[in-house]
Every structure is written in C-alpha cells, then in structure tokens.
Design an enzyme around this catalytic site. Structure first.
Site, short mmCIF file in Angstrom:
data_model
loop_
_atom_site.label_atom_id
_atom_site.label_comp_id
_atom_site.label_asym_id
_atom_site.label_seq_id
_atom_site.Cartn_x
_atom_site.Cartn_y
_atom_site.Cartn_z
N CYS A 133 0.47 -0.79 -0.15
CA CYS A 133 -0.16 -0.08 0.10
C CYS A 133 0.98 1.35 -0.06
O CYS A 133 1.31 1.74 0.90
CB CYS A 133 -1.18 -0.23 1.38
SG CYS A 133 -2.39 1.72 1.46
N CYS A 136 -0.60 4.39 2.09
CA CYS A 136 -0.10 3.95 3.85
C CYS A 136 1.13 3.86 3.63
O CYS A 136 1.40 4.52 4.74
CB CYS A 136 -0.44 2.42 4.08
SG CYS A 136 -2.55 1.79 3.28
N ASP A 137 2.10 3.89 3.07
CA ASP A 137 3.26 3.63 3.43
C ASP A 137 4.94 4.65 2.79
O ASP A 137 5.60 4.55 3.39
CB ASP A 137 4.10 1.92 3.66
CG ASP A 137 2.71 1.21 4.83
OD1 ASP A 137 2.27 1.54 5.20
OD2 ASP A 137 2.93 -0.01 4.46
#
Ligand code: NAP
Length: 311
Positions: A133, A136-137
């Site tokens: 992701c 997200c990261d």
C-alpha cells in the site's frame, strides 16, 4: 438471532453502492464492513477515472460513499463474517465474531486481496520495508530508494505516487512490456524518477531488521544481481476473497463466485458484486455498478417472495 432484510458483506465500492440502493428501497440494509470501510480503493492513491471526480484520493471517495449510504439509513457493523449457512429451504444464516444473523437476502461484496510474491524475506519484512500500500506507507520513504514489483495499472499508478517521496522508483516487471494502460505508461515514462527494469524477478529480500537489499534475476539471461534498496512495494494482482463460501456457492477454478445476469449466485437470495465475482473488469466504477445491480435484484427478489406469501 438478529433478523435482517438485507445483509451486505464487505464495504468497498460494490458494497457501499449496494447499500445506497438498498437503503433507498427501504430495505434497511446492514453492512458487515470488516475492520475498516473501503476495501482496496481505500488504500489507493489518486483515482482519476471515477466519473464525477477529476481526481480524488481513494480514502476520500470511500468517505463520500459511506456518508451517502448512512444518509439513507444504512447501518454499519465493524465485524467480520466467520461462517455462513446457505442451505436451501431455510433462512440465510451468518455468524460474525459478535452476533448471529438471519437474512432474507445477502449481497456478497468481499472483493479481492493483494497477491504476494511468496519469496524469502517478504513476510519477515512486512511493515519494515515491504508494503502492499503506497498510500499507507509511501511517506516513510522520503528521499529513499524503492522498488515497485509488477507491470499492471496498480504498479504504475502507485509508482507514480511514490515519486512524491522517494528519490528513485525502479519498477521491476517479469516481462519485457508493461500490462498497464497507455495513459499510465506515458505518465511513468515522462517521470524521471521512475526506472523500468524488464524481464526481472526478485528471488529474495534481505536486511537486518529492515529491508536493505534484494536479489534480482534476469529471467532471459539468468544473471543474478544484488541491489541495495530501502523498500519493496508489491503490486502483482489480487485473488478473490471467497474462502468463506467454499462448498456453499458455485465458483470458477480461480475462486470467483459465479452469478447469473441478475447477479444471483446458485443460492436463491444470495447475490454477489464487485471483484468477488468479476475476474475481468475490476474497476471501482464497474464494482459500484455491479453493487447497484445486485441491490436492485435483491429488492425485486424480496418483493417477489412477499407477493408469493400474500397470494
Ligand atoms: P494486474 O492487472 O493483474 O497486474 C498484475 C501484474 O503483476 C502483471 O503485470 C503481472 O505480470 C505481474 N505479476 C503477477 N504475478 C507476479 C509474480 N508472481 N511475480 C512478478 N510479477 C507478477 O493487477 P493490478 O495492476 O492490481 O490491476 C488489477 C485491476 O485493477 C486491473 O483490471 C486494472 O486495470 C485495475 N486498475 C485500474 C487502475 C486505473 O485505471 N487507474 C488502477 C489500478 C488498478 P504479467 O503482466 O506478466 O501477467
């Protein structure tokens, strides 16, 4: 035993759209949403092909859809379905971690999950350099070097997103041409931080406490190299989340649920929409459309049953 008219399992674009339609048909739907609302689109960066939005972040699109579903009365349970019992001739039964349900109709929109590379080091370094992701990261890779694995739309779209943070994004693909559409390929080619690496696969991911290097192999020449890197983002496709329904619902050899033209599975009253039944189109908008179709079909199915019982 909690009795419901319509239970929707899953809360991606298919589930949320089914909820909007079912709620507006006065079916008082309950969504069993999982731990978080949104499915795959909630972990997508920019969405530029959902009609009505020039460009919108995946999580924002989910928020809009959820608000719209709630506005019309959809209820959300943040729980997971652990068991279903769809035996013919009895009410449709579901169990979650916290409750037991009976429903007149069930719409399954459990979607698909990211495939893994299944190589040494992958599982060990999840959250420590290996990610599925970028939204997200990506932030944790400011000024760093990352690899993106895959050659489809997801790989190129997320590679483009990662260039906002990383210094260099190598897109490692197992063949000599990308599968992604021309538009994304063009954008990737124009971005100087993106370097395609064709005909190459990873054999392992190494590091001490975090990702530090990979072993890469050219599939044509057989040459093996060690590359230093800080992160490995994997986008190599998805598999349908249909394990719960094995032995109860018909599925194809890949595990996609089989539905008729009314989105109904082989069990009367059980419908499916989105990537759980769609091995072909797999777009947020096609999933939303299928969710709409399933909800309309469920409404008609419930109505026809009521007509039969009152006749
Ligand atoms: P995908 O289209 O199935 O692509 C998966 C990629 O991973 C392919 O290039 C495949 O290689 C590669 N791959 C598969 N297994 C691998 C392995 N074990 N090791 C290395 N590489 C491997 O999946 P996706 O990119 O996630 O897209 C899924 C669907 O969502 C598609 O229909 C796509 O169009 C859609 N989508 C659309 C957008 C958009 O429109 N902006 C964005 C994201 C996704 P091969 O090419 O050799 O098979």
């Amino acid at each position: 035993m909690q009795k419901e008219q319509v239970i929707i399992i899953g809360s991606g674009p298919a589930g949320l759209t089914a909820a909007i339609y079912a709620a507006r048909a006065n079916l008082n739907p309950l969504i069993i949403a999982g731990n978080a609302v949104g499915g795959q689109i909630a972990t997508t960066s920019e969405v530029e092909n959902f009609p009505g939005f020039d460009s919108i972040l995946g999580p924002d699109l989910v928020q809009h859809m959820q608000a719209q579903a709630e506005k019309f009365g959809t209820r959300f349970e943040y729980d997971e379905v652990t068991e279903v019992d769809f035996r013919p001739g009895q009410p449709l039964r579901l169990k979650t971690y916290s409750n037991d349900y009976e429903a007149e109709s069930v719409i399954i929109t459990t979607g698909a999950s990211a495939k893994k590379l299944e190589i040494p080091g992958e599982t060990e370094f999840v959250g420590r350099g290996v990610s599925y992701c970028a939204t997200c990261d990506g932030f944790f890779f400011k000024g760093k070097d990352v690899l993106v694995i895959g050659g489809g739309d997801s790989a190129l779209q997320e590679a483009l997103f990662l260039t906002k943070f990383a210094n260099r994004v190598r897109v490692v693909h197992r063949r000599d041409q990308f599968r992604a559409g021309d538009f994304l390929q063009q954008k990737a080619t124009e971005n100087e931080k993106i370097q395609p690496v064709f005909d190459t696969v990873l054999d392992r991911i190494d590091g001490q406490g975090k990702v530090q290097a990979v072993q890469a192999r050219n599939v044509k020449t057989g040459v093996v190299e060690r590359w230093d890197t800080d992160g490995v983002f994997v986008f190599v496709g998805h598999f349908p989340n249909s394990g719960l329904f094995k032995g109860q619902l018909d599925m194809d050899p890949q595990g996609f649920l089989v539905v008729d033209k009314h989105m109904m599975t082989n069990v009367p009253g059980v419908f499916a929409a989105g990537e759980i039944m769609d091995p072909i189109f797999k777009q947020a908008i096609s999933s939303a459309g299928q969710g709409c179709m399933a909800a309309i079909a469920a409404e008609r199915w419930i109505e026809s049953r009521e007509e039969k019982t009152t006749a």
